[in-house]
Design a protein around this motif. Sequence first.
Motif, PDB file in Angstrom:
ATOM      1  N   GLU A  20     113.700  -7.202 -21.074  1.00  0.00           N
ATOM      2  CA  GLU A  20     113.251  -8.503 -20.623  1.00  0.00           C
ATOM      3  C   GLU A  20     111.733  -8.541 -20.698  1.00  0.00           C
ATOM      4  O   GLU A  20     111.060  -7.659 -20.177  1.00  0.00           O
ATOM      5  N   GLN A  21     111.209  -9.557 -21.376  1.00  0.00           N
ATOM      6  CA  GLN A  21     109.768  -9.697 -21.520  1.00  0.00           C
ATOM      7  C   GLN A  21     109.301 -10.912 -20.725  1.00  0.00           C
ATOM      8  O   GLN A  21     109.934 -11.966 -20.757  1.00  0.00           O
ATOM      9  N   ASP A  22     108.204 -10.733 -20.015  1.00  0.00           N
ATOM     10  CA  ASP A  22     107.578 -11.833 -19.305  1.00  0.00           C
ATOM     11  C   ASP A  22     106.504 -12.395 -20.229  1.00  0.00           C
ATOM     12  O   ASP A  22     105.589 -11.684 -20.634  1.00  0.00           O
ATOM     13  N   ILE A  23     106.616 -13.669 -20.588  1.00  0.00           N
ATOM     14  CA  ILE A  23     105.706 -14.272 -21.550  1.00  0.00           C
ATOM     15  C   ILE A  23     104.847 -15.322 -20.825  1.00  0.00           C
ATOM     16  O   ILE A  23     105.352 -16.371 -20.405  1.00  0.00           O
ATOM     17  N   PRO A  24     103.554 -15.026 -20.672  1.00  0.00           N
ATOM     18  CA  PRO A  24     102.673 -15.991 -20.008  1.00  0.00           C
ATOM     19  C   PRO A  24     102.293 -17.128 -20.960  1.00  0.00           C
ATOM     20  O   PRO A  24     102.282 -16.959 -22.173  1.00  0.00           O
ATOM     21  N   PHE A  25     101.992 -18.295 -20.383  1.00  0.00           N
ATOM     22  CA  PHE A  25     101.526 -19.412 -21.209  1.00  0.00           C
ATOM     23  C   PHE A  25     100.581 -20.303 -20.410  1.00  0.00           C
ATOM     24  O   PHE A  25     100.574 -20.270 -19.179  1.00  0.00           O
ATOM     25  N   LEU A  26      99.783 -21.065 -21.121  1.00  0.00           N
ATOM     26  CA  LEU A  26      98.871 -22.045 -20.542  1.00  0.00           C
ATOM     27  C   LEU A  26      99.171 -23.402 -21.166  1.00  0.00           C
ATOM     28  O   LEU A  26      99.485 -23.497 -22.345  1.00  0.00           O
ATOM     29  N   LYS A  27      99.065 -24.452 -20.379  1.00  0.00           N
ATOM     30  CA  LYS A  27      99.244 -25.819 -20.869  1.00  0.00           C
ATOM     31  C   LYS A  27      98.106 -26.654 -20.302  1.00  0.00           C
ATOM     32  O   LYS A  27      97.891 -26.682 -19.100  1.00  0.00           O
ATOM     33  N   ALA A  28      97.338 -27.307 -21.171  1.00  0.00           N
ATOM     34  CA  ALA A  28      96.208 -28.121 -20.747  1.00  0.00           C
ATOM     35  C   ALA A  28      96.619 -29.595 -20.663  1.00  0.00           C
ATOM     36  O   ALA A  28      97.375 -30.087 -21.499  1.00  0.00           O
ATOM     37  N   TYR A  29      96.122 -30.265 -19.636  1.00  0.00           N
ATOM     38  CA  TYR A  29      96.363 -31.686 -19.438  1.00  0.00           C
ATOM     39  C   TYR A  29      95.031 -32.375 -19.153  1.00  0.00           C
ATOM     40  O   TYR A  29      94.131 -31.779 -18.571  1.00  0.00           O
ATOM     41  N   THR A  30      94.914 -33.627 -19.512  1.00  0.00           N
ATOM     42  CA  THR A  30      93.773 -34.439 -19.117  1.00  0.00           C
ATOM     43  C   THR A  30      94.237 -35.345 -17.983  1.00  0.00           C
ATOM     44  O   THR A  30      95.254 -36.036 -18.114  1.00  0.00           O
ATOM     45  N   VAL A  31      93.510 -35.317 -16.861  1.00  0.00           N
ATOM     46  CA  VAL A  31      93.894 -36.107 -15.696  1.00  0.00           C
ATOM     47  C   VAL A  31      92.807 -37.122 -15.368  1.00  0.00           C
ATOM     48  O   VAL A  31      91.639 -36.953 -15.716  1.00  0.00           O
ATOM     49  N   PHE A  32      93.215 -38.180 -14.697  1.00  0.00           N
ATOM     50  CA  PHE A  32      92.316 -39.247 -14.294  1.00  0.00           C
ATOM     51  C   PHE A  32      92.548 -39.567 -12.825  1.00  0.00           C
ATOM     52  O   PHE A  32      93.664 -39.465 -12.325  1.00  0.00           O
ATOM     53  N   ASN A  33      91.492 -39.975 -12.142  1.00  0.00           N
ATOM     54  CA  ASN A  33      91.584 -40.418 -10.770  1.00  0.00           C
ATOM     55  C   ASN A  33      92.176 -41.825 -10.769  1.00  0.00           C
ATOM     56  O   ASN A  33      91.985 -42.585 -11.724  1.00  0.00           O
ATOM     57  N   THR A  34      92.858 -42.212  -9.695  1.00  0.00           N
ATOM     58  CA  THR A  34      93.449 -43.555  -9.653  1.00  0.00           C
ATOM     59  C   THR A  34      92.391 -44.652  -9.742  1.00  0.00           C
ATOM     60  O   THR A  34      92.689 -45.755 -10.189  1.00  0.00           O
ATOM     61  N   ASP A  35      91.144 -44.353  -9.340  1.00  0.00           N
ATOM     62  CA  ASP A  35      90.062 -45.331  -9.473  1.00  0.00           C
ATOM     63  C   ASP A  35      89.720 -45.613 -10.933  1.00  0.00           C
ATOM     64  O   ASP A  35      89.048 -46.601 -11.232  1.00  0.00           O
ATOM     65  N   GLN A  36      90.157 -44.771 -11.846  1.00  0.00           N
ATOM     66  CA  GLN A  36      89.879 -44.935 -13.269  1.00  0.00           C
ATOM     67  C   GLN A  36      91.000 -45.677 -13.990  1.00  0.00           C
ATOM     68  O   GLN A  36      90.944 -45.851 -15.193  1.00  0.00           O
ATOM     69  N   ILE A  37      92.011 -46.099 -13.247  1.00  0.00           N
ATOM     70  CA  ILE A  37      93.194 -46.711 -13.855  1.00  0.00           C
ATOM     71  C   ILE A  37      93.344 -48.146 -13.386  1.00  0.00           C
ATOM     72  O   ILE A  37      93.338 -48.429 -12.180  1.00  0.00           O
ATOM     73  N   ALA A  38      93.470 -49.055 -14.331  1.00  0.00           N
ATOM     74  CA  ALA A  38      93.694 -50.471 -14.018  1.00  0.00           C
ATOM     75  C   ALA A  38      95.187 -50.747 -13.959  1.00  0.00           C
ATOM     76  O   ALA A  38      95.977 -50.086 -14.633  1.00  0.00           O
TER      77      ALA A  38
ATOM     78  N   VAL B 120      94.358 -26.988 -16.261  1.00  0.00           N
ATOM     79  CA  VAL B 120      95.203 -26.043 -16.983  1.00  0.00           C
ATOM     80  C   VAL B 120      96.310 -25.556 -16.064  1.00  0.00           C
ATOM     81  O   VAL B 120      96.058 -25.125 -14.937  1.00  0.00           O
ATOM     82  N   PHE B 121      97.538 -25.641 -16.538  1.00  0.00           N
ATOM     83  CA  PHE B 121      98.701 -25.120 -15.830  1.00  0.00           C
ATOM     84  C   PHE B 121      99.013 -23.761 -16.428  1.00  0.00           C
ATOM     85  O   PHE B 121      99.144 -23.618 -17.644  1.00  0.00           O
TER      86      PHE B 121
END
Length: 94
Positions: free
Chosen positions: A36-54, A18-19
């Motif tokens: 001025e309003q400070d607006i927080p946010f979250l962004k989810a990503y799915t990551v893989f290790n290089t060993d999982q990538i062909a 999560v970023f």
Amino acid sequence: AIELGGAVRKGETGTTVVFASSFSRTETTETGTEIEQDIPFLKAYTVFNTDQIAGLNGRFDDVASGEDPISRIGDAGRFFANTGALIRHGGTAA
């Protein structure tokens, strides 16, 4: 990975990361005052290790060899160390 000609192997499971950040937005109130309003946010990503990538053809096999991971990433390493999070290096999954 796709841009480099690779693809996640079938059946591999990614790890969610999560970023968290924020951005500022200026709004005008009903009275005409700008705030001025400070607006927080979250962004989810799915990551893989290089060993999982062909198809990467060993391009990233020696990226971290022989170098301490914390010194390799400098300021980011100190930041994560100060969060108190459990950080593990190695293995074949993200």
